[in-house]
Motif scaffolding. Structure first.
Motif, PDB file in Angstrom:
ATOM      1  N   TYR A  67      16.331  66.866  66.377  1.00  0.00           N
ATOM      2  CA  TYR A  67      17.515  67.610  66.770  1.00  0.00           C
ATOM      3  C   TYR A  67      18.692  66.667  66.972  1.00  0.00           C
TER       4      TYR A  67
ATOM      5  N   LYS B  11      22.477  67.137  68.627  1.00  0.00           N
ATOM      6  CA  LYS B  11      23.221  68.152  69.370  1.00  0.00           C
ATOM      7  C   LYS B  11      24.486  67.583  69.985  1.00  0.00           C
TER       8      LYS B  11
ATOM      9  N   LYS C 158      24.698  71.978  66.563  1.00  0.00           N
ATOM     10  CA  LYS C 158      23.275  71.655  66.639  1.00  0.00           C
ATOM     11  C   LYS C 158      22.728  71.575  65.220  1.00  0.00           C
TER      12      LYS C 158
ATOM     13  N   GLU D 296      18.963  70.927  63.236  1.00  0.00           N
ATOM     14  CA  GLU D 296      17.510  70.813  63.355  1.00  0.00           C
ATOM     15  C   GLU D 296      16.988  70.376  61.990  1.00  0.00           C
TER      16      GLU D 296
ATOM     17  N   LYS E  91      25.531  79.970  61.759  1.00  0.00           N
ATOM     18  CA  LYS E  91      24.214  79.355  61.649  1.00  0.00           C
ATOM     19  C   LYS E  91      23.707  79.506  60.230  1.00  0.00           C
TER      20      LYS E  91
END
Length: 174
Positions: A106, A108, A113, A115, A129
């Protein structure tokens, strides 16, 4: 123990890079130039993350497994039993974290963010997203504008905020 977790996290990033290289960059002559360009930018950002993790691995010893390791002002590694968090706390908080066995790295900040897994990358900024399959040129091509927008944020975080500090404090040569 923390070194094993760092190595595992680095292997996740390297697996993602290998997926891009094998499935997209090696076929650059037969794919659209825009798709290859975005894939190579993803590869480049992942390469910077790999270099940062490599620098941390070189600086951390096994005696550092239970304490916070400071690499200088506002830049440190917080190891836990089965995870770690690499933190740059000024001018704003940026973290790179990984939990052993999870297979997800991750990155952030307050509004962003990322992943990263060996086959996918999920990027989130505020309410936008997107999840991208790093092995699929079709998926990258289909989501090109969104990927470019969100990848710009990830690139700025890594290249302009973390990488200069890592080069200076960890002795990286890129």
């Amino acid at each position: 123990m923390v070194k094993d977790t760092l190595i595992e996290a680095r292997n996740v990033v390297r697996s993602a890079m290998e997926s891009i290289d094998r499935r997209i960059l090696s076929r650059s002559t037969e794919l659209k130039a825009r798709t290859v360009s975005v894939a190579s930018r993803i590869y480049e950002v992942l390469n910077f993350i790999d270099a940062i993790l490599g620098g941390v691995i070189d600086r951390v010893g096994e005696e550092d497994a239970s304490r916070i390791v400071s690499f200088g002002t506002y830049f440190y590694l917080a190891p836990y039993e089965d995870s770690f968090t690499l933190v740059r706390s000024k001018p704003y908080m940026i973290t790179i974290s990984y939990k052993k066995g999870e297979g997800k790295l991750y990155v952030k900040t307050k509004n962003f963010k990322a992943e990263i897994t060996p086959s996918t990358m999920e990027l989130t900024k505020l309410s936008m997203k997107i999840k991208v399959d790093l092995r699929s040129p079709e998926d990258i091509s289909k989501k090109l504008p969104e990927i470019k927008y969100l990848l710009r944020s990830l690139g700025r975080i890594i290249e302009y905020q973390l990488l200069p500090v890592a080069e200076k404090r960890l002795g990286l040569k890129l």
